[in-house]
Scaffold this active site. Structure first.
Site, short mmCIF file in Angstrom:
data_model
loop_
_atom_site.label_atom_id
_atom_site.label_comp_id
_atom_site.label_asym_id
_atom_site.label_seq_id
_atom_site.Cartn_x
_atom_site.Cartn_y
_atom_site.Cartn_z
N SER A 1 0.84 -1.19 0.00
CA SER A 1 0.00 0.00 0.00
C SER A 1 0.88 1.23 0.00
O SER A 1 2.08 1.18 0.28
CB SER A 1 -0.91 0.02 1.24
OG SER A 1 -0.14 0.15 2.42
N GLY B 1 2.23 2.93 -2.23
CA GLY B 1 3.38 2.94 -3.11
C GLY B 1 4.57 2.13 -2.66
O GLY B 1 5.61 2.11 -3.33
N GLU C 1 -9.66 3.37 -8.86
CA GLU C 1 -8.69 4.22 -9.56
C GLU C 1 -8.68 3.92 -11.05
O GLU C 1 -8.72 2.75 -11.46
CB GLU C 1 -7.30 4.02 -8.98
CG GLU C 1 -7.16 4.45 -7.52
CD GLU C 1 -5.76 4.27 -7.00
OE1 GLU C 1 -4.84 4.93 -7.53
OE2 GLU C 1 -5.56 3.47 -6.07
N GLU D 1 -6.80 0.19 -10.12
CA GLU D 1 -6.82 -0.52 -8.85
C GLU D 1 -8.12 -0.24 -8.11
O GLU D 1 -8.92 0.61 -8.51
CB GLU D 1 -5.63 -0.11 -7.97
CG GLU D 1 -4.30 -0.56 -8.51
CD GLU D 1 -3.16 -0.32 -7.53
OE1 GLU D 1 -2.08 -0.87 -7.74
OE2 GLU D 1 -3.35 0.43 -6.54
N ASP E 1 -7.06 7.24 0.44
CA ASP E 1 -6.25 8.36 0.91
C ASP E 1 -6.49 9.63 0.10
O ASP E 1 -6.56 10.73 0.67
CB ASP E 1 -4.76 8.00 0.95
CG ASP E 1 -4.23 7.37 -0.33
OD1 ASP E 1 -4.97 7.35 -1.34
OD2 ASP E 1 -3.09 6.88 -0.32
N THR E 2 -6.69 9.50 -1.22
CA THR E 2 -6.96 10.69 -2.02
C THR E 2 -8.29 11.33 -1.63
O THR E 2 -8.52 12.52 -1.85
CB THR E 2 -6.98 10.36 -3.52
OG1 THR E 2 -8.03 9.43 -3.79
CG2 THR E 2 -5.66 9.76 -3.96
N ARG F 1 3.34 9.72 5.90
CA ARG F 1 2.36 10.81 6.01
C ARG F 1 2.09 11.12 7.47
O ARG F 1 1.72 10.23 8.25
CB ARG F 1 1.05 10.42 5.33
CG ARG F 1 1.07 10.48 3.83
CD ARG F 1 -0.34 10.53 3.25
NE ARG F 1 -1.13 9.39 3.63
CZ ARG F 1 -1.33 8.31 2.87
NH1 ARG F 1 -0.76 8.23 1.70
NH2 ARG F 1 -2.07 7.32 3.29
#
Length: 387
Positions: free
Chosen positions: A149, A151, A257, A269, A276-277, A355
């Site tokens: 997850s 990236g 996505e 995906e 998160d976006t 993050r």
């Protein structure tokens, strides 16, 4: 009052718990470390390795929840089928959790079973197989662990010299005990979107306004809503999202996505939970944010419609190093700005590129999305993580 077992307690889980608290639900937050963000606001918490099936079974048996809500990938998801047989409600469903936690299962479902347009792809379980796959799909291409997850373990191969390095990086970033990777041909897209899709118990599917986003190293950096796009492309994306969520079954919010190119829409995906976006919805860009939508769909509370209330953008604040006592600083440089808000996640430790906070800005419906996006990026840059 429903009892919800939240498996994964990061910043998305924290906002979900806050939404649940506001309408009187009881949440037990679970993660592999103490003081995780969602634990700080939940009624109870448990610290276990969720890849340990017996430990997971014990927590379920102890709390006997009405709903089991996964928030991350690194879970022994095959146990979910047994939980459903025992009468537990897995969100969105055991099938959805198992398919979407593994890129192989979800990609084969989308491309082979449902016939959705995707990038050309192959799988590899060794450096030798990766080299063969790269030769077949072509260079440049993208390599991703089947389970990861944000990236982690994802890289782009730009020459044959990158192959071994990409394999090693994929293994470092893989979650769980799956060594296999997916190799994707590079799609020449103009932009990418997240289409938050809500499935309900009554069979109705709703869509949020599309979210545009920027990723670096496979991890989200900025997002904005709505993403201006052709009506035909949006309709195509909605049809694809409806097909795949219907096949996976269950109620809740899904982060679907897509790549948008000159030749149409490519499925990329899918996450069966808040995305998160979608933190851009914390700017109240919609009548209900993504966490409230997820909760209401899970509980079977009817959602009449999703309306865009204003435009907005989000940008993350990342740590630059390791610390066991990180402090997010610079909030005073952001809080005085109009039409602006921020969230500090309260993570007890940091590592490079983790993050730690997010800034959101907004403007009236019909405003300049690009202007708001740039403003948000600039304000996020004023905050940093003191190690």
């Amino acid at each position: 009052m429903a009892k919800i077992l939240l498996l994964g307690s990061g910043e998305l889980g924290k906002e979900f718990v806050i939404a649940a608290q506001r309408i009187g639900q009881h949440v037990i937050a679970v993660d592999s470390y103490e003081k995780a963000p969602a634990m700080q606001v939940a009624h109870d918490f448990e610290v276990i390795n969720m890849l340990d099936g017996e430990a997971l079974d014990a927590v379920v048996e102890k709390h006997k929840p009405d709903f089991i809500v996964p928030e991350i990938e690194a879970i022994r998801t095959e146990r979910f089928y047994a939980y459903e047989e025992q009468g537990y409600n897995v969100v969105p469903s055991a099938k959805a959790a198992n398919y979407t936690m593994n890129r192989k299962a979800i990609r084969d479902l989308a491309a082979k079973d449902l016939g959705l347009k995707t990038a050309d792809y192959r799988y590899a379980t060794s450096v030798e197989e990766l080299e063969k796959a790269v030769n077949e799909v072509g260079i440049p291409c993208v390599v991703k662990p089947l389970m990861s997850s944000s990236g982690k373990g994802q890289s782009t191969i730009k020459s044959e010299a990158d192959i071994e390095k990409a394999w090693n990086y994929s293994q470092e970033g893989s979650r769980g005990d799956v060594a296999e990777v997916i190799v994707e041909a590079f799609v020449n897209f103009n932009y990418e979107i997240t289409l938050l899709t809500v499935t309900q118990n009554n069979g109705e599917t709703l869509f949020c306004p599309p979210i545009g986003h920027v990723q670096e190293g496979g991890d989200y950096q900025q997002s904005w809503q709505p993403m201006p796009m052709q009506a035909a492309h949006l309709e195509e994306a909605q049809q694809m999202a409806a097909k795949v969520t219907e096949a996976l079954t269950g109620s809740g919010i899904w982060g679907v996505e897509f790549f948008i190119g000159d030749d149409g829409v490519y499925f990329s995906e899918l996450s069966p939970r808040p995305h998160d976006t979608g933190m851009v919805t914390l700017a109240n860009t919609q009548n209900l944010n993504e966490f409230e939508l997820h909760l209401r769909a899970i509980l079977g509370l009817p959602i009449g419609e999703i309306t865009q209330e204003r435009i907005g953008a989000s940008a993350v604040v990342l740590a630059k190093g390791n610390s066991q006592n990180p402090e997010v600083i610079g909030a005073e440089m952001v809080s005085g700005e109009v039409n602006t808000d921020f969230r500090i996640f309260g993570k007890p430790s940091s590592r490079p590129n983790r993050r730690m906070a997010v800034v959101v800005c907004y403007d009236e419906k019909g405003g300049d999305v690009e202007k708001v996006t740039q403003k948000t990026k600039g304000l996020a840059a004023k905050m940093s993580v003191k190690l």
